[in-house]
Design a protein around this motif. Structure first.
Motif, mmCIF file in Angstrom:
data_model
loop_
_atom_site.group_PDB
_atom_site.id
_atom_site.type_symbol
_atom_site.label_atom_id
_atom_site.label_comp_id
_atom_site.label_asym_id
_atom_site.label_seq_id
_atom_site.Cartn_x
_atom_site.Cartn_y
_atom_site.Cartn_z
ATOM 1 N N LEU A 124 33.823 51.547 51.402
ATOM 2 C CA LEU A 124 33.539 52.969 51.557
ATOM 3 C C LEU A 124 32.815 53.233 52.881
ATOM 4 O O LEU A 124 33.145 54.184 53.608
ATOM 5 C CB LEU A 124 32.694 53.451 50.378
ATOM 6 N N LEU A 153 23.400 52.438 53.138
ATOM 7 C CA LEU A 153 24.278 52.116 52.014
ATOM 8 C C LEU A 153 24.902 50.743 52.193
ATOM 9 O O LEU A 153 25.099 49.999 51.219
ATOM 10 C CB LEU A 153 25.366 53.187 51.884
ATOM 11 N N ASN A 154 25.193 50.394 53.434
ATOM 12 C CA ASN A 154 25.719 49.056 53.705
ATOM 13 C C ASN A 154 24.681 47.992 53.372
ATOM 14 O O ASN A 154 24.998 46.940 52.804
ATOM 15 C CB ASN A 154 26.130 48.959 55.174
ATOM 16 N N ARG A 208 23.213 44.201 46.553
ATOM 17 C CA ARG A 208 24.025 43.942 45.354
ATOM 18 C C ARG A 208 24.701 42.575 45.467
ATOM 19 O O ARG A 208 24.854 41.856 44.479
ATOM 20 C CB ARG A 208 25.086 45.025 45.162
ATOM 21 N N GLN A 254 33.286 47.370 47.100
ATOM 22 C CA GLN A 254 33.742 48.761 47.150
ATOM 23 C C GLN A 254 32.811 49.618 48.013
ATOM 24 O O GLN A 254 33.260 50.503 48.755
ATOM 25 C CB GLN A 254 33.835 49.326 45.738
ATOM 26 N N LEU A 255 31.513 49.357 47.920
ATOM 27 C CA LEU A 255 30.568 50.089 48.765
ATOM 28 C C LEU A 255 30.805 49.797 50.247
ATOM 29 O O LEU A 255 30.787 50.708 51.085
ATOM 30 C CB LEU A 255 29.128 49.729 48.389
ATOM 31 N N ARG A 256 31.031 48.531 50.567
ATOM 32 C CA ARG A 256 31.273 48.165 51.967
ATOM 33 C C ARG A 256 32.575 48.791 52.467
ATOM 34 O O ARG A 256 32.649 49.242 53.619
ATOM 35 C CB ARG A 256 31.314 46.653 52.122
ATOM 36 N N TYR A 270 31.388 45.813 43.013
ATOM 37 C CA TYR A 270 30.660 47.027 43.394
ATOM 38 C C TYR A 270 30.246 46.971 44.864
ATOM 39 O O TYR A 270 30.427 47.939 45.618
ATOM 40 C CB TYR A 270 29.446 47.171 42.490
ATOM 41 N N TYR A 278 22.319 48.438 51.192
ATOM 42 C CA TYR A 278 22.245 48.470 49.728
ATOM 43 C C TYR A 278 23.337 47.589 49.116
ATOM 44 O O TYR A 278 23.093 46.846 48.163
ATOM 45 C CB TYR A 278 22.386 49.917 49.256
ATOM 46 N N ALA A 279 24.530 47.682 49.685
ATOM 47 C CA ALA A 279 25.623 46.821 49.208
ATOM 48 C C ALA A 279 25.275 45.351 49.410
ATOM 49 O O ALA A 279 25.604 44.501 48.576
ATOM 50 C CB ALA A 279 26.914 47.168 49.951
#
Length: 548
Positions: free
Chosen positions: A49, A78-79, A85, A45-47, A42, A81-82
């Motif tokens: 994106l 968001l980065n 995770r 994939q976020l990174r 996850y 946030y990744a």
């Protein structure tokens, strides 16, 4: 409730239960591993994106709209946030999965030890039972044999036809069998007593202790599972505040969007500065062909005869934001003059430092090759000195090239800084005119760690001070002597001419600039390159050796 007392006869079931407990622990560990792999995927994939939608142009080329800036802020959040995770996955892997697998191995080892002890105790009890049973069967056989002999003896003793020797023989056999039966009886009684004692110890001490250890082990496994269940949740809970900040940052970025500001940016970006066109004049073609120019018009345009200012339009074009296209780049020049002064200065400094490092490597290689060559010259069996000459020559050429590059870049750097170059253009006659013997390079300056010392000339003292030192009636005392390895022309002011193998007095040591002050036998003094002489310092204190 105790396994040792209540489950004294359930060894096999306890064996299966403890194995199930370890299997269950490893199953949970596998679940945690798959969960952290989901977190890793996850986050990855976020990174990806974020990377996909991040601007690929420089900040100068990016639009300054608040909507764009807010979107890039959201991408940054968001980065982050990744990243949280990834923290969850990492801590799950270390604090939960890693701990569980390590604990599982410890449990397996402990369980194996306890079960081996239980099996050994059971095997010992079985061995005692076999010995007791064997002695019992032996006692039984001996009794039966004794009964047979007794019946035979009684029959012969009552038989009048039996001889005395037969009766005596049967009597002796009866006595022997009776004695053997008594011994078997005693042995059986001893073995029975021993077995009963060992059986009591087995079921009242050994097995209860082993089962108690297994129970404690299983309870610790249960406690460990409870702890890792909590850790599994705590890992997620610890990152919630940071994730909340990331989400708050996204909300703040959304609130920062200003439609009026973006509209103003659009105006400033595309405004040409020209006035709107005026009304077109009416042209009456029905008038006489000889009408005046003023009769052919009804009105006069507002801006008749005016032309747009080309300079004005050009200046506006230059101020255009490069929204959808790449701004043309200035050509890269060798002297970096296309860069702003401060950037140019930093780039040149970095280039000079890198060149100096390369030069120092080449100097170290040169010194190593010279030392190796000296060893080969003194010990020909170790190698051919001439085989090193091509490499030495190549190193010297590389050094000259690097010095040239350094000098050129330092000149540009001095131009940017607005001061004279720190590296003097002067070279000693050793660098320009002297040629070393074949197979050895001409030392340039001293072999110091500072590459800038390679081109340094001998110290240039004040002329009057220099004259006073050499005209003094009391010359400096000699602190050692040196032998010239090469001839030196000494064309610069303050240097001393010397011949190869000439012996000189040392009156001042090398101060780190690559020059040694020496005196000839004739009394003439001056500086010579330290790398051109083999110096031997006196063991006594300075001044012990005086000029003769």
């Amino acid at each position: 409730m105790s396994w040792g007392t209540d489950l004294w006869d359930q060894f096999e079931n306890l064996d299966k239960h403890t194995q199930w407990g370890i299997d269950f622990l490893e199953r949970y560990a596998k679940f945690v591993k798959e969960r952290l792999e989901i977190e890793q995927t996850y986050a990855k994939q976020l990174r990806n994106l974020v990377k996909k939608y991040c601007p690929k142009r420089s900040k100068e080329d990016e639009p300054r709209f608040t909507s764009c800036i807010s979107f890039y802020t959201i991408l940054n959040e968001l980065n982050d946030y990744a990243g949280q995770r990834e923290v969850v996955a990492e801590e799950m892997g270390h604090n939960v999965y890693g701990e569980l697998m390590k604990y599982s191995q410890d449990l397996k080892s402990e369980r194996k030890h306890h079960l081996q002890e239980g099996r050994k105790a059971q095997q010992y009890l079985d061995q005692c039972w076999k010995q007791m049973d064997s002695s019992k069967k032996k006692f039984e056989r001996e009794c039966k044999e004794a009964e047979k002999i007794q019946l035979l003896f009684e029959r012969l003793d009552n038989d009048i036809n039996a001889t005395k020797s037969e009766v005596e023989k049967a009597k002796a056999q009866l006595y022997l069998r009776t004695h053997m039966a008594d011994e078997s009886k005693n042995e059986y009684a001893a073995q029975l007593q021993n077995f009963n004692g060992e059986q009591w110890k087995h079921f009242n001490a050994a097995i209860p202790q082993i089962f108690k250890n297994l129970q404690a082990m299983d309870e610790r496994r249960t406690v460990k599972l409870g702890e890792t269940y909590r850790s599994f949740a705590e890992v997620e809970r610890r990152v919630i505040p940071i994730i909340s900040k990331c989400l708050e940052g996204m909300v703040t970025a959304g609130k920062a969007v200003d439609e009026r500001k973006d509209s103003i940016i659009v105006v400033e970006s595309f405004k040409s500065g020209f006035e709107p066109p005026g009304d077109f004049p009416f042209e009456d073609f029905s008038q006489n062909i000889y009408r005046t120019g003023s009769d052919s018009t009804i009105g006069t345009p507002k801006n008749e005869g005016t032309k747009p200012d080309p300079k004005h339009s050009m200046s506006k074009a230059k101020n255009k934001l490069w929204l959808f296209g790449k701004k043309p780049k200035a050509p890269t020049l060798e002297d970096l003059s296309h860069l702003p002064p401060e950037q140019r200065r930093k780039k040149l400094q970095q280039r000079v430092e890198e060149l100096n490092k390369e030069l120092q490597k080449e100097m170290d290689q040169r010194d190593a090759l010279n030392k190796m060559k000296d060893v080969y010259e003194k010990n020909p069996q170790m190698g051919d000195p001439s085989s090193l000459q091509p490499k030495i020559s190549e190193t010297m050429c590389t050094m000259e090239r690097l010095r040239s590059e350094i000098h050129k870049n330092e000149s540009w750097l001095s131009e940017v800084e607005g001061k004279p170059s720190s590296r003097s253009d002067r070279r000693s006659s050793a660098d320009v005119n002297h040629h070393a013997p074949p197979g050895r390079e001409s030392p340039e300056g001293s072999y110091t760690d500072d590459p800038s010392q390679e081109h340094r000339s001998p110290p240039q003292p004040d002329p009057h001070e220099f004259d006073d030192e050499f005209d003094d009636d009391d010359p400096l005392p000699a602190i050692g002597h040196c032998k010239a390895l090469y001839a030196f022309d000494g064309q610069n002011e303050g240097t001393l001419v010397m011949r190869e193998d000439e012996v000189l007095y040392v009156i001042e040591e090398d101060k780190g600039d690559g020059w040694t002050r020496a005196r000839k036998q004739t009394g003439e003094e001056g500086y010579v390159p330290s790398s051109y002489v083999d110096i031997t310092m006196e063991k006594s204190s300075k001044g012990a050796v005086t000029y003769i």
